[in-house]
Design a protein around this motif. Structure first.
Motif, mmCIF file in Angstrom:
data_model
loop_
_atom_site.group_PDB
_atom_site.id
_atom_site.type_symbol
_atom_site.label_atom_id
_atom_site.label_comp_id
_atom_site.label_asym_id
_atom_site.label_seq_id
_atom_site.Cartn_x
_atom_site.Cartn_y
_atom_site.Cartn_z
ATOM 1 N N ARG A 1 0.834 -1.210 0.000
ATOM 2 C CA ARG A 1 0.000 0.000 0.000
ATOM 3 C C ARG A 1 0.871 1.263 0.000
ATOM 4 N NH1 ARG A 1 -2.726 2.870 4.268
ATOM 5 N NH2 ARG A 1 -4.625 3.882 3.505
ATOM 6 N N LYS A 2 1.927 1.241 0.810
ATOM 7 C CA LYS A 2 2.828 2.392 0.854
ATOM 8 C C LYS A 2 3.527 2.597 -0.488
ATOM 9 C CE LYS A 2 3.884 2.381 5.808
ATOM 10 N NZ LYS A 2 4.935 2.238 6.829
ATOM 11 N N HIS A 3 3.973 1.499 -1.082
ATOM 12 C CA HIS A 3 4.638 1.595 -2.384
ATOM 13 C C HIS A 3 3.688 2.137 -3.444
ATOM 14 C CE1 HIS A 3 8.697 0.190 -1.882
ATOM 15 N NE2 HIS A 3 8.304 -0.860 -1.187
ATOM 16 N N ALA A 4 2.436 1.710 -3.376
ATOM 17 C CA ALA A 4 1.458 2.191 -4.359
ATOM 18 C C ALA A 4 1.271 3.701 -4.235
ATOM 19 C CB ALA A 4 0.123 1.469 -4.163
ATOM 20 N N PHE A 5 1.176 4.194 -3.008
ATOM 21 C CA PHE A 5 1.023 5.637 -2.819
ATOM 22 C C PHE A 5 2.288 6.379 -3.248
ATOM 23 C CE2 PHE A 5 -2.534 4.792 0.264
ATOM 24 C CZ PHE A 5 -3.464 5.582 -0.383
ATOM 25 N N LEU A 6 3.456 5.829 -2.887
ATOM 26 C CA LEU A 6 4.706 6.484 -3.272
ATOM 27 C C LEU A 6 4.814 6.571 -4.798
ATOM 28 C CD1 LEU A 6 7.505 7.631 -2.433
ATOM 29 C CD2 LEU A 6 8.392 5.344 -2.823
ATOM 30 N N ASN A 7 4.507 5.474 -5.484
ATOM 31 C CA ASN A 7 4.586 5.478 -6.943
ATOM 32 C C ASN A 7 3.638 6.519 -7.537
ATOM 33 O OD1 ASN A 7 6.544 3.489 -7.103
ATOM 34 N ND2 ASN A 7 5.059 1.822 -7.155
ATOM 35 N N ALA A 8 2.465 6.630 -6.947
ATOM 36 C CA ALA A 8 1.507 7.631 -7.431
ATOM 37 C C ALA A 8 2.072 9.040 -7.263
ATOM 38 C CB ALA A 8 0.178 7.496 -6.687
ATOM 39 N N LEU A 9 2.730 9.288 -6.131
ATOM 40 C CA LEU A 9 3.320 10.610 -5.891
ATOM 41 C C LEU A 9 4.482 10.873 -6.845
ATOM 42 C CD1 LEU A 9 3.325 10.663 -1.973
ATOM 43 C CD2 LEU A 9 1.719 11.806 -3.508
ATOM 44 N N LEU A 10 5.316 9.855 -7.062
ATOM 45 C CA LEU A 10 6.466 10.031 -7.954
ATOM 46 C C LEU A 10 6.023 10.226 -9.402
ATOM 47 C CD1 LEU A 10 9.015 7.410 -6.560
ATOM 48 C CD2 LEU A 10 8.768 9.827 -5.987
ATOM 49 N N GLU A 11 4.843 9.727 -9.722
ATOM 50 C CA GLU A 11 4.294 9.926 -11.063
ATOM 51 C C GLU A 11 3.619 11.284 -11.216
ATOM 52 O OE1 GLU A 11 1.702 6.621 -11.498
ATOM 53 O OE2 GLU A 11 3.342 5.143 -11.591
ATOM 54 N N GLY A 12 3.611 12.075 -10.132
ATOM 55 C CA GLY A 12 3.051 13.419 -10.212
ATOM 56 C C GLY A 12 1.573 13.513 -9.911
ATOM 57 N N ARG A 13 0.991 12.483 -9.292
ATOM 58 C CA ARG A 13 -0.444 12.494 -9.017
ATOM 59 C C ARG A 13 -0.795 13.035 -7.638
ATOM 60 N NH1 ARG A 13 -2.719 6.982 -9.607
ATOM 61 N NH2 ARG A 13 -0.660 6.032 -9.801
ATOM 62 N N GLY A 14 0.196 13.631 -6.974
ATOM 63 C CA GLY A 14 -0.052 14.182 -5.646
ATOM 64 C C GLY A 14 -0.906 15.433 -5.654
ATOM 65 N N GLY A 15 -1.214 15.967 -6.848
ATOM 66 C CA GLY A 15 -2.091 17.137 -6.925
ATOM 67 C C GLY A 15 -3.526 16.812 -6.580
ATOM 68 N N ASP A 16 -3.893 15.545 -6.613
ATOM 69 C CA ASP A 16 -5.221 15.099 -6.197
ATOM 70 C C ASP A 16 -5.279 15.185 -4.673
ATOM 71 O OD1 ASP A 16 -7.347 13.481 -5.247
ATOM 72 O OD2 ASP A 16 -7.355 12.314 -7.098
ATOM 73 N N ALA A 17 -6.114 16.072 -4.152
ATOM 74 C CA ALA A 17 -6.134 16.341 -2.711
ATOM 75 C C ALA A 17 -6.460 15.088 -1.901
ATOM 76 C CB ALA A 17 -7.133 17.447 -2.395
ATOM 77 N N ALA A 18 -7.434 14.303 -2.375
ATOM 78 C CA ALA A 18 -7.822 13.101 -1.632
ATOM 79 C C ALA A 18 -6.678 12.098 -1.609
ATOM 80 C CB ALA A 18 -9.067 12.475 -2.260
ATOM 81 N N LEU A 19 -6.022 11.912 -2.760
ATOM 82 C CA LEU A 19 -4.906 10.977 -2.819
ATOM 83 C C LEU A 19 -3.765 11.460 -1.924
ATOM 84 C CD1 LEU A 19 -3.509 9.085 -5.851
ATOM 85 C CD2 LEU A 19 -1.922 10.352 -4.407
ATOM 86 N N ALA A 20 -3.488 12.755 -1.950
ATOM 87 C CA ALA A 20 -2.399 13.301 -1.138
ATOM 88 C C ALA A 20 -2.653 13.080 0.351
ATOM 89 C CB ALA A 20 -2.228 14.790 -1.424
ATOM 90 N N THR A 21 -3.912 13.258 0.766
ATOM 91 C CA THR A 21 -4.258 13.056 2.172
ATOM 92 C C THR A 21 -4.068 11.603 2.589
ATOM 93 O OG1 THR A 21 -5.871 14.863 2.095
ATOM 94 C CG2 THR A 21 -6.095 13.268 3.889
ATOM 95 N N GLU A 22 -4.537 10.680 1.746
ATOM 96 C CA GLU A 22 -4.371 9.254 2.031
ATOM 97 C C GLU A 22 -2.901 8.861 2.027
ATOM 98 O OE1 GLU A 22 -7.098 6.214 0.431
ATOM 99 O OE2 GLU A 22 -8.005 7.864 -0.677
#
Length: 406
Positions: free
Chosen positions: A174-195
């Motif tokens: 789960r942590k790796h999935a979130f990290l990969n999402a952030l490294l791909e630049g998807r941290g602009g999604d507020a809900a995803l960033a919070t999770e």
């Protein structure tokens, strides 16, 4: 004679007096509720981990303890229902407790308390119901009783550790999935960033830096326990080992990047790059790329902050231009014999590093000032560049950086 292993049949000479256990166990099965009440009270008094579970915990705990008492007594009396697994309640208890976050040591202590309650109840039943008729038989059966209890404890431990490993793997994924999402630049999604912040254990807001250590080979270990190194200074971070690199997101709080990188120093064993400060999870993808570039500017183990190595970063970011840069900057100097070329480039580097002063350069090179002046004249003649000219000096400086990196 050696005692049989738990779960294995005993020889005739070591078998317990089954008649006594059968009779006493049948009596105890009729008193399960009072035994469960007693054990629940003892566990809650002696094991704080259970008491802290919440309002619903006593009822759930009592039901679980009752099930385990029942299965334990059934096993001693050889009365486990046909088709049921004698260890099923033990395994289920192990799985539940690890999900509740109760330490294994506390679970085992509670289990031993349950064994003690069963043993004391067997003795009390023999004395109070049968006038002590089965006391001697129970003493002979004591080792067997505790082997049965220990066998159930072992099943609980195995189930606890398997579930712990499964949950750990699940959480890591789960942590790796979130990290990969952030490294791909998807941290602009507020809900995803919070999770992601919650999953990675990072503050949802505030300044961050991204740290990257390239892993050049499977045996490479460029960062050793970075979270511990930073945690010793109260710095919050989240680290992830990937096939090609180790990536860390570090919360600065009120610290400067320099303070954080200094604290990271003891963990550094390879090339490590750090991004500029970012303030939003949506910038992590860009910060990751900048930290990668910073790390590539190093030829030896160390830590490179991108802002302190921007010229080198420009060079490693455009590797196809580097050979042309060297040729344009140095011209025919590159065609000199190797020893002479090296001497000229060392002299040029010393002069530039000395702010253009032949005197200071001579001190660096341990030679006479006139020797430096002569070499400079030769360098300018061969390259067609004038060190006094700002543009030529910039070009020569970049050429030297490229030469040194290569």
């Amino acid at each position: 004679m050696r005692a049989p292993a738990p779960g294995q049949p005993a020889s005739e000479s070591t078998k317990p007096p089954k008649g006594a256990l059968h009779i006493l166990s049948r009596v105890l099965l009729g008193e399960l509720d009072s035994l469960a009440d007693r054990l629940t009270l003892v566990v809650l008094q002696r094991e704080p981990s259970y008491a802290q579970l919440g309002v619903a915990a006593p009822e759930e705990l009592r039901a679980s303890l009752r099930d385990n008492l029942e299965r334990g007594i059934q096993s001693l009396g050889e009365a486990v229902p046909e088709g049921d697994d004698p260890q099923d309640t033990s395994r289920e208890t192990g799985r539940i407790r690890v999900r509740q976050g109760i330490p294994l040591e506390a679970v085992l202590r509670a289990y031993r308390l349950g064994g003690r309650v069963i043993w004391e109840a067997l003795l009390a039943t023999s004395r109070e119901r049968f006038g002590g008729k089965y006391d001697h038989d129970l003493l002979e059966a004591a080792s067997y009783v505790w082997r049965v209890i220990d066998s159930s404890s072992s099943a609980l431990v195995d189930a606890y550790r398997l579930e712990e490993a499964r949950l750990s793997s699940q959480e890591l994924s789960r942590k790796h999935a979130f990290l990969n999402a952030l490294l791909e630049g998807r941290g602009g999604d507020a809900a995803l960033a919070t999770e992601a912040a919650a999953a990675l254990g990072l503050p949802p807001t505030g300044p961050l830096i991204c740290v990257v250590a390239p892993v050049d080979s499977p045996r490479d270990d460029p960062l050793r326990s970075p979270q511990d190194a930073l945690g010793a200074h109260g710095i919050v971070s989240s680290w992830h080992v990937r096939p090609a690199d180790i990536v860390g997101l570090v919360s600065l709080d009120e610290r400067s990047p320099a303070e954080v990188l200094e604290a990271l120093g003891p963990a550094v064993a390879g090339r490590v790059g750090a991004s500029p400060v970012i303030s939003d999870f949506g910038e992590i993808g860009v910060a990751y790329g900048m930290a990668q570039t910073a790390a590539r500017t190093l030829a030896e183990p160390g830590v490179a902050a991108l802002d302190e190595r921007l010229p080198e970063a420009l060079l490693v970011g455009s590797p196809h231009l580097v050979p042309r840069l060297e040729r344009v900057a140095f011209g025919e100097l590159l065609d000199l014999p190797e020893a002479e070329r090296r001497t000229m480039l060392e002299t040029l580097g010393a002069v530039i590093d000395s702010g253009g002063s032949p005197t200071h350069a001579a001190q660096r090179l341990y030679c006479h000032r006139n020797t430096v002046i002569y070499r400079l004249q030769r360098i300018e003649a061969v390259t067609g560049r004038k060190i006094a000219e700002p543009r030529d000096r910039l070009l020569l400086t970049l050429g030297l950086m490229a030469y040194r990196q290569r």
